[in-house]
Design an enzyme around this catalytic site. Structure first.
Site, PDB file in Angstrom:
ATOM      1  N   LYS A  11     -44.053 -20.719  55.166  1.00  0.00           N
ATOM      2  CA  LYS A  11     -42.755 -20.115  55.494  1.00  0.00           C
ATOM      3  C   LYS A  11     -42.696 -18.684  54.954  1.00  0.00           C
ATOM      4  O   LYS A  11     -42.143 -17.798  55.593  1.00  0.00           O
ATOM      5  CB  LYS A  11     -41.611 -20.913  54.857  1.00  0.00           C
ATOM      6  CG  LYS A  11     -41.323 -22.265  55.486  1.00  0.00           C
ATOM      7  CD  LYS A  11     -40.072 -22.843  54.805  1.00  0.00           C
ATOM      8  CE  LYS A  11     -39.631 -24.164  55.385  1.00  0.00           C
ATOM      9  NZ  LYS A  11     -38.390 -24.650  54.754  1.00  0.00           N
ATOM     10  N   ASP A  63     -33.805 -24.733  55.767  1.00  0.00           N
ATOM     11  CA  ASP A  63     -34.121 -26.132  56.014  1.00  0.00           C
ATOM     12  C   ASP A  63     -34.469 -26.247  57.491  1.00  0.00           C
ATOM     13  O   ASP A  63     -33.731 -25.765  58.356  1.00  0.00           O
ATOM     14  CB  ASP A  63     -32.956 -27.061  55.637  1.00  0.00           C
ATOM     15  CG  ASP A  63     -33.475 -28.470  55.373  1.00  0.00           C
ATOM     16  OD1 ASP A  63     -34.558 -28.600  54.756  1.00  0.00           O
ATOM     17  OD2 ASP A  63     -32.835 -29.443  55.799  1.00  0.00           O
ATOM     18  N   ALA A  64     -35.622 -26.844  57.761  1.00  0.00           N
ATOM     19  CA  ALA A  64     -36.130 -26.872  59.134  1.00  0.00           C
ATOM     20  C   ALA A  64     -36.576 -28.277  59.493  1.00  0.00           C
ATOM     21  O   ALA A  64     -36.750 -29.132  58.620  1.00  0.00           O
ATOM     22  CB  ALA A  64     -37.301 -25.896  59.270  1.00  0.00           C
TER      23      ALA A  64
HETATM   24  P1  ITT Z   1     -38.871 -25.822  51.292  1.00  0.00           P
HETATM   25  O1  ITT Z   1     -37.782 -26.873  51.458  1.00  0.00           O
HETATM   26  O2  ITT Z   1     -39.329 -25.647  49.879  1.00  0.00           O
HETATM   27  O3  ITT Z   1     -38.521 -24.517  51.955  1.00  0.00           O
HETATM   28  P2  ITT Z   1     -40.403 -27.622  52.981  1.00  0.00           P
HETATM   29  O4  ITT Z   1     -41.793 -27.575  53.525  1.00  0.00           O
HETATM   30  O5  ITT Z   1     -39.986 -28.847  52.220  1.00  0.00           O
HETATM   31  O6  ITT Z   1     -40.192 -26.308  52.078  1.00  0.00           O
HETATM   32  P3  ITT Z   1     -38.260 -28.183  54.827  1.00  0.00           P
HETATM   33  O7  ITT Z   1     -37.528 -28.991  53.830  1.00  0.00           O
HETATM   34  O8  ITT Z   1     -37.497 -27.186  55.640  1.00  0.00           O
HETATM   35  O9  ITT Z   1     -39.428 -27.330  54.168  1.00  0.00           O
HETATM   36  O10 ITT Z   1     -39.068 -29.203  55.733  1.00  0.00           O
HETATM   37  C1  ITT Z   1     -39.359 -28.899  57.009  1.00  0.00           C
HETATM   38  C2  ITT Z   1     -40.639 -29.598  57.419  1.00  0.00           C
HETATM   39  O11 ITT Z   1     -40.663 -29.515  58.857  1.00  0.00           O
HETATM   40  C3  ITT Z   1     -41.885 -28.864  56.930  1.00  0.00           C
HETATM   41  O12 ITT Z   1     -42.375 -29.375  55.718  1.00  0.00           O
HETATM   42  C4  ITT Z   1     -42.856 -29.125  58.086  1.00  0.00           C
HETATM   43  O13 ITT Z   1     -43.438 -30.402  57.951  1.00  0.00           O
HETATM   44  C5  ITT Z   1     -41.934 -29.131  59.302  1.00  0.00           C
HETATM   45  N1  ITT Z   1     -41.834 -27.771  59.875  1.00  0.00           N
HETATM   46  C6  ITT Z   1     -40.794 -26.890  59.746  1.00  0.00           C
HETATM   47  N2  ITT Z   1     -41.067 -25.730  60.348  1.00  0.00           N
HETATM   48  C7  ITT Z   1     -42.307 -25.868  60.874  1.00  0.00           C
HETATM   49  C8  ITT Z   1     -43.151 -25.004  61.591  1.00  0.00           C
HETATM   50  O14 ITT Z   1     -42.814 -23.754  61.875  1.00  0.00           O
HETATM   51  N3  ITT Z   1     -44.342 -25.480  61.975  1.00  0.00           N
HETATM   52  C9  ITT Z   1     -44.719 -26.738  61.689  1.00  0.00           C
HETATM   53  N4  ITT Z   1     -43.990 -27.610  61.004  1.00  0.00           N
HETATM   54  C10 ITT Z   1     -42.784 -27.177  60.580  1.00  0.00           C
END
Ligand code: ITT
Length: 182
Positions: A11, A63-64
């Site tokens: 990210k 959050d994604a």
């Molecule tokens: P932070 O919360 O610390 O930012 P995280 O990886 O835990 O990091 P999220 O809680 O937003 O992030 O989880 C989103 C998940 O969705 C992430 O771990 C990936 O598995 C998936 N994801 C989100 N954006 C993505 C992308 O651009 N490409 C591939 N997978 C993605």
């Protein structure tokens, strides 16, 4: 200066690439914050508020998640956990023989400054779950997220290419536009 709170280095790479075109300095801190079970919006709001109060600085958090229509939006807010457990092969198995492969990536940016209330910015991108993994660029679900307009998966796109139209690009661009006129 804005501080991006995340533990996900992919990210950070994408966000730095997007911010470099604007006159806003971005730093990155892996602060760690407790994510309540809830919508992307709820998680972004509470994370941004917590981190801005804790650091006494303006921050963004993201959050994604990946929302697959045939699975009623799964893995959605469970994306991170599902990626670590089922992985891409597990998702492909769940969709074995399924014709409707529509999926969306969504990204919610939460922004908060120390003495104000949080604001959120939503970005999404639509695509399909591929029948097999393709490409080794990007991260997590990227090799199974197929973008028909490009005839490629996110796993086959460089950061620059993915950043032309990704969910993260769309949410960050909305944030940057708003922030630039404050
Ligand atoms: P932070 O919360 O610390 O930012 P995280 O990886 O835990 O990091 P999220 O809680 O937003 O992030 O989880 C989103 C998940 O969705 C992430 O771990 C990936 O598995 C998936 N994801 C989100 N954006 C993505 C992308 O651009 N490409 C591939 N997978 C993605």
């Amino acid at each position: 200066m804005i501080t991006f709170i995340t533990g996900n280095k992919h990210k950070v790479i994408e966000a730095e690439n997007i911010f470099k075109d604007y006159d806003i300095n971005l730093e990155h801190i892996d602060l760690g914050y407790c994510e309540p079970q809830g919508t992307l919006e709820e998680v972004a709001i509470s994370g941004a508020k917590y981190a801005s109060r804790k650091l006494n600085k303006p921050v963004i958090v993201e959050d994604a998640g990946l929302f697959i229509k045939a699975l009623k939006g799964f893995p959605g807010t469970y994306s991170s956990y599902v990626q670590e457990t089922l992985g891409n092969q597990g998702i492909l198995k769940l969709l074995d023989g399924v014709n409707d492969r529509y999926a969306e990536f969504r990204s919610v940016i939460g922004y908060c400054a120390p003495n104000s209330e949080p604001k959120i910015f939503l970005g999404k991108v639509i695509g399909e779950i591929a029948v097999e993994e393709k490409g080794d660029l990007g991260f997590a679900f990227d090799p199974i997220f197929y973008v028909p307009a490009e005839s490629k998966t996110f796993g086959e796109l460089t950061t620059e290419e993915k950043n032309q139209f990704s969910h993260r690009k769309n949410s960050l661009e909305k944030f940057i536009k708003w922030y630039s006129i404050q």
